[in-house]
Design a protein around this motif. Structure first.
Motif, PDB file in Angstrom:
ATOM      1  N   GLY A 110       0.839  -1.196   0.000  1.00 19.55           N
ATOM      2  CA  GLY A 110       0.000   0.000   0.000  1.00 19.55           C
ATOM      3  C   GLY A 110       0.869   1.239   0.000  1.00 19.55           C
ATOM      4  O   GLY A 110       1.934   1.260   0.641  1.00 19.55           O
ATOM      5  N   THR A 111       0.464   2.271  -0.743  1.00 23.64           N
ATOM      6  CA  THR A 111       1.260   3.498  -0.808  1.00 23.64           C
ATOM      7  C   THR A 111       0.424   4.725  -0.480  1.00 23.64           C
ATOM      8  O   THR A 111      -0.787   4.745  -0.670  1.00 23.64           O
ATOM      9  CB  THR A 111       1.887   3.707  -2.208  1.00 23.64           C
ATOM     10  OG1 THR A 111       0.867   4.131  -3.131  1.00 23.64           O
ATOM     11  CG2 THR A 111       2.537   2.446  -2.726  1.00 23.64           C
ATOM     12  N   VAL A 155       6.678  10.107  -0.106  1.00 22.28           N
ATOM     13  CA  VAL A 155       5.878   8.984  -0.606  1.00 22.28           C
ATOM     14  C   VAL A 155       6.471   7.695  -0.053  1.00 22.28           C
ATOM     15  O   VAL A 155       7.686   7.497  -0.088  1.00 22.28           O
ATOM     16  CB  VAL A 155       5.862   8.935  -2.149  1.00 22.28           C
ATOM     17  CG1 VAL A 155       5.158   7.672  -2.638  1.00 22.28           C
ATOM     18  CG2 VAL A 155       5.184  10.170  -2.722  1.00 22.28           C
ATOM     19  N   VAL A 156       5.600   6.835   0.458  1.00 23.25           N
ATOM     20  CA  VAL A 156       6.057   5.576   1.065  1.00 23.25           C
ATOM     21  C   VAL A 156       5.222   4.409   0.539  1.00 23.25           C
ATOM     22  O   VAL A 156       4.004   4.524   0.394  1.00 23.25           O
ATOM     23  CB  VAL A 156       5.961   5.626   2.605  1.00 23.25           C
ATOM     24  CG1 VAL A 156       6.337   4.287   3.220  1.00 23.25           C
ATOM     25  CG2 VAL A 156       6.859   6.729   3.162  1.00 23.25           C
ATOM     26  N   ALA A 214      10.743   4.352   1.403  1.00 25.02           N
ATOM     27  CA  ALA A 214      10.374   5.758   1.584  1.00 25.02           C
ATOM     28  C   ALA A 214      11.158   6.636   0.616  1.00 25.02           C
ATOM     29  O   ALA A 214      12.356   6.433   0.403  1.00 25.02           O
ATOM     30  CB  ALA A 214      10.652   6.193   3.025  1.00 25.02           C
ATOM     31  N   LEU A 215      10.481   7.597   0.029  1.00 22.42           N
ATOM     32  CA  LEU A 215      11.106   8.570  -0.872  1.00 22.42           C
ATOM     33  C   LEU A 215      10.719   9.980  -0.426  1.00 22.42           C
ATOM     34  O   LEU A 215       9.577  10.214  -0.043  1.00 22.42           O
ATOM     35  CB  LEU A 215      10.653   8.355  -2.318  1.00 22.42           C
ATOM     36  CG  LEU A 215      10.953   7.002  -2.970  1.00 22.42           C
ATOM     37  CD1 LEU A 215      10.329   6.949  -4.360  1.00 22.42           C
ATOM     38  CD2 LEU A 215      12.455   6.756  -3.057  1.00 22.42           C
ATOM     39  N   LEU A 216      11.669  10.896  -0.473  1.00 23.79           N
ATOM     40  CA  LEU A 216      11.385  12.289  -0.140  1.00 23.79           C
ATOM     41  C   LEU A 216      11.923  13.188  -1.241  1.00 23.79           C
ATOM     42  O   LEU A 216      13.120  13.174  -1.536  1.00 23.79           O
ATOM     43  CB  LEU A 216      12.030  12.678   1.187  1.00 23.79           C
ATOM     44  CG  LEU A 216      11.845  14.150   1.580  1.00 23.79           C
ATOM     45  CD1 LEU A 216      10.403  14.419   2.004  1.00 23.79           C
ATOM     46  CD2 LEU A 216      12.800  14.543   2.699  1.00 23.79           C
ATOM     47  N   LEU A 217      11.031  13.952  -1.854  1.00 25.97           N
ATOM     48  CA  LEU A 217      11.420  14.937  -2.859  1.00 25.97           C
ATOM     49  C   LEU A 217      11.535  16.277  -2.150  1.00 25.97           C
ATOM     50  O   LEU A 217      10.535  16.820  -1.669  1.00 25.97           O
ATOM     51  CB  LEU A 217      10.374  15.006  -3.969  1.00 25.97           C
ATOM     52  CG  LEU A 217      10.726  15.838  -5.208  1.00 25.97           C
ATOM     53  CD1 LEU A 217      11.895  15.215  -5.962  1.00 25.97           C
ATOM     54  CD2 LEU A 217       9.518  15.971  -6.123  1.00 25.97           C
ATOM     55  N   VAL A 254       0.537  16.421 -10.498  1.00 25.25           N
ATOM     56  CA  VAL A 254       0.014  15.055 -10.493  1.00 25.25           C
ATOM     57  C   VAL A 254       1.062  14.062 -10.987  1.00 25.25           C
ATOM     58  O   VAL A 254       1.318  13.036 -10.350  1.00 25.25           O
ATOM     59  CB  VAL A 254      -1.266  14.934 -11.352  1.00 25.25           C
ATOM     60  CG1 VAL A 254      -1.719  13.474 -11.446  1.00 25.25           C
ATOM     61  CG2 VAL A 254      -2.383  15.778 -10.762  1.00 25.25           C
ATOM     62  N   SER A 255       1.695  14.369 -12.092  1.00 24.98           N
ATOM     63  CA  SER A 255       2.646  13.412 -12.682  1.00 24.98           C
ATOM     64  C   SER A 255       3.852  13.162 -11.784  1.00 24.98           C
ATOM     65  O   SER A 255       4.430  12.076 -11.804  1.00 24.98           O
ATOM     66  CB  SER A 255       3.099  13.893 -14.060  1.00 24.98           C
ATOM     67  OG  SER A 255       3.838  15.092 -13.979  1.00 24.98           O
ATOM     68  N   VAL A 256       4.222  14.156 -10.972  1.00 24.07           N
ATOM     69  CA  VAL A 256       5.360  13.961 -10.065  1.00 24.07           C
ATOM     70  C   VAL A 256       4.996  12.940  -8.985  1.00 24.07           C
ATOM     71  O   VAL A 256       5.840  12.143  -8.564  1.00 24.07           O
ATOM     72  CB  VAL A 256       5.822  15.303  -9.434  1.00 24.07           C
ATOM     73  CG1 VAL A 256       4.844  15.811  -8.382  1.00 24.07           C
ATOM     74  CG2 VAL A 256       7.214  15.151  -8.824  1.00 24.07           C
ATOM     75  N   LYS A 257       3.723  12.912  -8.584  1.00 20.98           N
ATOM     76  CA  LYS A 257       3.288  11.915  -7.596  1.00 20.98           C
ATOM     77  C   LYS A 257       3.222  10.529  -8.233  1.00 20.98           C
ATOM     78  O   LYS A 257       3.560   9.529  -7.581  1.00 20.98           O
ATOM     79  CB  LYS A 257       1.935  12.317  -7.004  1.00 20.98           C
ATOM     80  CG  LYS A 257       2.025  13.461  -6.013  1.00 20.98           C
ATOM     81  CD  LYS A 257       0.721  13.697  -5.279  1.00 20.98           C
ATOM     82  CE  LYS A 257      -0.292  14.387  -6.146  1.00 20.98           C
ATOM     83  NZ  LYS A 257      -1.534  14.712  -5.409  1.00 20.98           N
ATOM     84  N   VAL A 258       2.786  10.458  -9.480  1.00 17.20           N
ATOM     85  CA  VAL A 258       2.792   9.179 -10.198  1.00 17.20           C
ATOM     86  C   VAL A 258       4.215   8.614 -10.219  1.00 17.20           C
ATOM     87  O   VAL A 258       4.433   7.432  -9.935  1.00 17.20           O
ATOM     88  CB  VAL A 258       2.265   9.348 -11.639  1.00 17.20           C
ATOM     89  CG1 VAL A 258       2.483   8.067 -12.448  1.00 17.20           C
ATOM     90  CG2 VAL A 258       0.785   9.722 -11.637  1.00 17.20           C
ATOM     91  N   ALA A 259       5.176   9.463 -10.539  1.00 17.41           N
ATOM     92  CA  ALA A 259       6.577   9.033 -10.611  1.00 17.41           C
ATOM     93  C   ALA A 259       7.070   8.510  -9.266  1.00 17.41           C
ATOM     94  O   ALA A 259       7.737   7.465  -9.196  1.00 17.41           O
ATOM     95  CB  ALA A 259       7.451  10.196 -11.079  1.00 17.41           C
ATOM     96  N   LEU A 260       6.733   9.221  -8.185  1.00 21.46           N
ATOM     97  CA  LEU A 260       7.209   8.826  -6.858  1.00 21.46           C
ATOM     98  C   LEU A 260       6.539   7.544  -6.363  1.00 21.46           C
ATOM     99  O   LEU A 260       7.203   6.663  -5.812  1.00 21.46           O
ATOM    100  CB  LEU A 260       6.977   9.962  -5.867  1.00 21.46           C
ATOM    101  CG  LEU A 260       7.872  11.195  -6.055  1.00 21.46           C
ATOM    102  CD1 LEU A 260       7.390  12.346  -5.178  1.00 21.46           C
ATOM    103  CD2 LEU A 260       9.333  10.866  -5.720  1.00 21.46           C
TER     104      LEU A 260
END
Length: 293
Positions: free
Chosen positions: A82-83, A97-98, A141-144, A160-166
């Motif tokens: 789950g993310t 994003v995790v 875990a990822l942090l931009l 939106v697309s940056v969240k898709v990528a993460l």
């Protein structure tokens, strides 16, 4: 999108493979023996013997193994990724994003710990239980950072697309660690059509089907875990950024953020805001107007 998991006999599996062999597709997941792309459904047959059907026609194809529509299926009674993301609505701080991998035998531990939608937990409670979750639950875990966020927004990505990528990258990296989910759920921040459209621009892909569900953090413990770890990561980043600048950075995008942004703008210029804030938010212009008064 319907999701069904079954454990048929090996003989039934081989009969299914023989029947639908023309629809076999390659899979990079080492734990998937056979992967099928059929009309309105994808089917993964795992080395464990589990068979996962995902798509609008899942029930139709699952009936091959005797599945009936009145069969009760628990939405998270299986190994699940789950993310969730945190920071999207905050002017200050990065975007966290995790992706978390949770198995049914971990549900009791998580419930006793008080895991739920992070939006219903205080920040104090989140900071308290997040270290335990990080220790016990496999996750990525990822942090931009704000400065990197500002660099890519408008140039290569939108909000939106940056969240898709993460989200995609977090899942991809977690799968690379060898976890074997039967289901992957993303707390929906856009439509499935939008997600798939932006996903085509990403370099890393995986064959596992993904489901986007609204309010998933309240339905799936794996998403709730990701929500808590992401919130903890976001709060830690907010504190660190503020400490470096000498300001207490508020979460959110309200009037308090405008005021602090104008102070940082006066002290450090636009470079200071670029370091700690998402510049495309309206708060940037509001902060500039506050300085003009």
């Amino acid at each position: 999108m319907a999701s069904i998991t079954l454990t048929p006999s090996e003989e039934e599996i081989q009969n299914f493979v023989l029947h639908y062999q023309s629809s076999l597709s390659p899979s990079k997941n080492p734990y998937i023996r056979y992967f099928f792309k059929l009309p309105q459904v994808s089917i993964s047959i795992y080395t464990s013997g589990k068979v996962l059907f995902q798509g609008e026609s899942a029930e139709n194809y699952a009936s091959f193994f005797g599945y009936q529509t009145n069969q009760e299926i628990s939405g998270q009674d299986c190994p699940l990724i789950g993310t969730d993301e945190v920071g999207n609505g905050s002017y200050f701080g990065g975007l966290a994003v995790v992706a978390s991998f949770v198995k049914p035998d971990q549900h009791d531990f998580l419930r006793k710990l008080g895991v739920g939608d992070s939006k219903t937990l205080t920040d104090q409670k989140i900071r308290q239980i997040a270290p335990l979750l990080k220790e016990k639950i496999q996750h990525q875990a990822l942090l931009l950072s704000p400065s990197k966020y500002n660099e890519v927004i408008g140039e290569r990505y939108n909000a939106v697309s940056v969240k898709v990528a993460l989200h995609n990258q977090a899942i991809f990296l977690l799968l690379q660690k060898g976890v074997e989910p039967e289901k992957i759920v993303i707390d929906a921040f856009t439509s499935s059509q939008n997600y798939d459209k932006y996903l085509k621009n990403e370099a890393n892909h995986f064959s596992n089907p993904v489901t986007l569900e609204e309010k998933a953090e309240g339905k799936y413990l794996a998403v709730a875990v990701s929500s808590i770890i992401a919130r903890d990561l976001f709060l830690e980043n907010l504190e660190n950024l503020g400490r470096e600048l000498g300001y207490q950075l508020p979460s959110g995008a309200g009037a308090a953020s405008d005021k602090v942004a104008s102070q940082i703008l006066q002290a450090y210029g636009i470079e200071g805001l670029n370091f700690c804030a998402k510049l495309h938010f309206k708060n940037t212009e509001k902060a500039k107007k506050l300085l003009e008064r």
